[in-house]
Each structure stands twice: as structure tokens, then as C-alpha cells.
Design an enzyme around this catalytic site. Structure first.
Site, short mmCIF file in Angstrom:
data_model
loop_
_atom_site.label_atom_id
_atom_site.label_comp_id
_atom_site.label_asym_id
_atom_site.label_seq_id
_atom_site.Cartn_x
_atom_site.Cartn_y
_atom_site.Cartn_z
CG ASP A 153 53.92 48.88 48.24
OD1 ASP A 153 53.35 49.91 48.89
OD2 ASP A 153 53.98 48.73 47.20
CG ASP A 223 56.35 54.15 43.50
OD1 ASP A 223 56.47 54.08 44.99
OD2 ASP A 223 55.94 53.50 42.62
C1 GLA Z 1 54.34 50.69 44.85
C2 GLA Z 1 55.66 50.64 45.27
C3 GLA Z 1 56.51 50.32 44.58
C4 GLA Z 1 56.51 49.10 43.84
C5 GLA Z 1 54.84 48.96 43.49
C6 GLA Z 1 54.53 47.67 42.93
O1 GLA Z 1 54.11 51.99 43.95
O2 GLA Z 1 55.81 52.12 45.92
O3 GLA Z 1 58.04 50.26 44.94
O4 GLA Z 1 56.61 47.95 44.78
O5 GLA Z 1 54.10 49.30 44.42
O6 GLA Z 1 52.99 47.36 42.61
#
Ligand code: GLA
Length: 401
Positions: A153, A223
Site C-alpha cells: 500500500d 477506498d
Molecule cells: C489504505 C488502503 C486500505 C487499507 C488502509 C490501511 O487506506 O487503501 O485498503 O489497507 O490503507 O491503513
């Protein structure tokens, strides 16, 4: 004589290859994610609270609920498992995860696989330790634990990109791609197959370069959250991306919210059906401790899953859009066509005489239709098929001839 010699020589060359089973000849990564990965991820429900106990319970429930038998295989720990690095740079887990190897053994004993999460940055999105400068060390650690899936990520790596090439977006993107490739190579070097899942929110048209840096999937959006507005926006944004998905590498419109929030049964079905049409990774994100029969039946519907897992791996394209109504279609390996009509609109009892656009879907008038959610054969179908869609509902058809 010469030809006999050639035969003997050929046998010498071929013998080791012939003696090696086909599976071992193939590169370990080549079979990974031949169909979109399926499993469950901790983030959508537990977020930063997830513990070892929660993951064990998730594994138990995936097995006992029938989800495992339906194909949900990966149990993925998202952010907040990370502790501190020791003097040698080795990362340790935090108190919530006392023994990752034991946890992996437990998940494996249930016939499931374990996934983990990190960032190319110094910090993860939740502020825990990322892999920056420790990529090989971390990949080796994952392999030693028995990890099967890595979500990587972007998070704080954005700051690094900015600092390295202020104002130079092109250079920043090169740095980002290199960071993603670095972890891919580190994973490869471990020799352990691990699904490699990119999460950088679709920046820099990741679908165009994801496969080149070894990605098995890449997030195409920011997200998700358990609101129909967000789910349908993300789903509709996938138009145009079909050509980038194929066995081994998939567009990822983020994890499932089926069963979360206040989604209605129609909304859960539309979400699930759309992700099935999109050949999306199916990572459930719900509270498995409160699985209702209805949510279980939506998540484990075999005919819907067969569309998602179709071996041809062709993602659906949008073939019609007017207002809040869209039709998407995808070809399937056995010559069938999957066709979905979505009513994203808020009108109750939405009813219109829209054409099914069978020819654009790759089918034709007179093909036989199966209403997948209703599990009902409709017989030969025509473009002028009349049906009603409630608010946020969808019609999912499997067409054959
Ligand atoms: C980001 C990702 C999410 C999750 C969070 C965790 O926002 O896009 O899917 O993994 O980080 O902190």
C-alpha cells in the site's frame, strides 16, 4: 548412426525435463491468481483493532460457514500488525500478533492461506512500520512465516516520491513503479509463491504497468465504504478497464462490503454481482461473527462465483448507459455470455422498456437465459424482455445458445 546419437543426446537433454512434473517446470508465480483471488480481509470490519484471535476466528468461520468450500481461500491481515525493527532491521509483530508463524500454521491447518500487508514507505497508512529500505528482509520474513499474499500500500511513500522529485510527476511515477517492482523481485527471490496485490489507488493508470512490475492485482480506486453511493461510483468507474484484466493480473475495485453497514439485500446483490462481472478479486470484508443466512447465500452463490471465476478471465465491459441504468456484459469460457442490468437509481419499482442489447453483449435474440440470482431458467430471450428493477437492484443473466 548419427541419428541414433542424436536420439541419445536428445534424451540426455530432455530426461531431466521429462522427469520433472509439469507443475514444477512452471515458474511458481505463473499459476498464481489464474482466476481473481478470493478470500477475506480484516480492514473493512476490524480496521486497526484486528488481533491474532480475530484472524483465527475468521479462519474458523470461513471454514464452517461454507465460504472456504465456495472458494474463499485467503485470510488477509491488513494494516496494524507491525511492531518495531530490532538492531538488525528485522521487523517484529506488535502485541496484537504474538506469533505470526503459529498463526500461519493455524490458518493453513484450516485449508486456507494467510495474507499480510505492508507499504513501500517508511510508514503504513495507519502509521505502522513500512518496508522502506527493508524490502528483501521483509519478504524473507513473510516467506519464513508462510505468508501467501502480500498487499503493498503506497501510503507514506508519496512523501518520498515528492521529496525525491518535487513537482516532477513523471519522475515521481517512475520512482513509484520501481518501488513496486522492488518488492515483486524480493518476493520472487524468496522462492515462495505469494500473490502480489498493489494498492496505490489507481494512480498513474496502474493497469497499464501493473503486470510489468509483477502485480497479480492492482487497486483501481480510492477506498470503498459500505454505502451504495460509494460502491456504485467505484463500480461504474471501472468502464474502460476490461482490456487490462487477464488470468494472473486483475483490476481491483477494492474489497467487498457485502454484509456491512446498512446495505439492503438488493444493494448487496448488486455489489456482489458487479464485482463478479468485473472479474474483481473477491475479498469479503464483513463481520464473519454475524454472518446472516442471507449474506452467506449472496457471498457463496455458486453461479455468481462461476462468473467471477470464469477461466477465460475476461472482465465485463459497459455496453449501455442511460441515466442510472447500465448494462454490462462479459464472454465466458464455454461460449456463454454474462449480462447484467443495473439500476443505480433511487426510484422505487423502476420499470422501463430498455433493450437488453444482446448483440452488443456478444449474444443474440433467441439465446437461452438463466436468471442467476433467481436461479431460474427463462428460456429463449429477446432484446425486448420486460422486467422490473427495484431501486439499486440488478438483473444478472447467463446467456447460452
Ligand atoms: C489504505 C488502503 C486500505 C487499507 C488502509 C490501511 O487506506 O487503501 O485498503 O489497507 O490503507 O491503513
Amino acid at each position: 548412426m548419427r541419428s541414433a546419437l542424436r536420439c541419445v543426446l536428445a534424451l540426455f537433454v530432455l530426461a531431466p525435463i521429462l522427469a520433472t512434473p509439469l507443475s514444477a517446470q512452471a515458474k511458481p508465480a505463473s499459476k498464481l491468481a489464474a482466476t481473481p483471488p478470493m478470500g477475506w480481509n480484516s480492514w473493512n470490519w476490524f480496521a486497526g483493532k484486528v488481533t491474532d484471535k480475530d484472524i483465527r476466528q475468521a479462519a474458523d468461520l470461513i471454514a464452517s460457514s461454507g465460504m472456504r468450500d465456495a472458494g474463499y481461500t485467503y485470510v488477509n491481515i491488513d494494516d496494524t500488525w507491525e511492531g518495531q525493527r530490532d538492531a538488525n532491521g528485522v521487523l517484529h509483530t506488535n502485541d496484537k500478533f504474538p506469533d505470526m508463524k503459529a498463526l500461519a500454521d493455524y490458518v493453513h491447518s484450516k485449508g486456507l492461506k494467510l495474507g499480510i500487508y505492508s507499504s513501500p514507505g517508511v510508514k503504513t497508512c495507519a502509521g505502522y512500520a513500512g518496508s522502506f529500505g527493508h524490502e528483501q528482509q521483509d519478504a524473507d520474513l513473510y516467506a519464513s512465516w508462510g505468508i501467501d499474499y502480500v498487499k503493498y500500500d503506497l501510503c507514506s511513500f508519496r512523501d518520498y516520491m515528492n521529496a525525491q522529485a518535487p513537482g516532477d510527476t513523471l519522475k515521481q511515477y517512475q520512482i513509484m513503479q520501481a518501488a513496486y517492482e522492488k518488492m515483486h523481485l524480493a518476493i520472487l527471490k524468496t522462492g515462495r509463491p505469494m500473490v502480489y496485490s498493489l494498492c496505490q489507488y489507481g494512480w498513474d493508470q496502474v493497469w497499464q504497468w501493473g503486470p510489468n512490475v509483477g502485480a497479480n492485482s492492482w487497486r483501481t480506486t480510492g477506498d470503498i465504504n459500505p454505502s451504495f453511493a460509494r460502491i456504485s461510483t467505484i463500480g461504474r468507474e471501472q468502464a474502460g478497464l476490461a482490456k487490462y484484466a487477464a488470468p494472473g493480473h486483475w483490476n481491483d475495485p477494492d474489497m467487498l462490503e457485502v454484509g456491512n453497514g446498512k446495505l439492503t439485500p438488493d444493494e448487496n446483490r448488486t455489489h456482489m454481482g458487479m464485482w463478479a462481472m468485473l472479474a474483481a478479486p473477491l475479498l469479503a470484508g464483513n463481520n464473519l461473527g454475524e454472518l446472516t443466512p442471507e449474506v452467506t447465500s449472496i457471498l457463496t452463490n455458486r453461479e455468481v462465483l462461476a462468473i467471477n471465476q470464469d477461466p477465460l478471465g475476461k472482465q465485463a465491459s459497459r455496453i449501455f448507459a442511460e441515466g442510472q441504468v447500465e448494462i454490462w456484459a462479459r464472454p465466458l469460457a464455454n461460449g456463454d455470455v454474462a449480462l447484467a442490468v443495473f439500476n443505480f437509481g433511487d426510484s422505487e419499482n423502476f420499470l422501463r422498456g430498455i433493450s437488453l442489447h444482446l448483440a452488443q453483449a456478444g449474444a443474440a435474440n433467441g439465446w437461452k437465459a438463466r436468471d442467476v440470482w433467481a436461479a431460474k431458467n427463462l428460456g429463449p430471450i429477446q432484446d425486448d424482455y420486460k422486467f422490473t428493477l427495484q431501486k439499486h437492484a440488478s438483473l444478472l443473466l447467463r446467456l447460452s445458445h
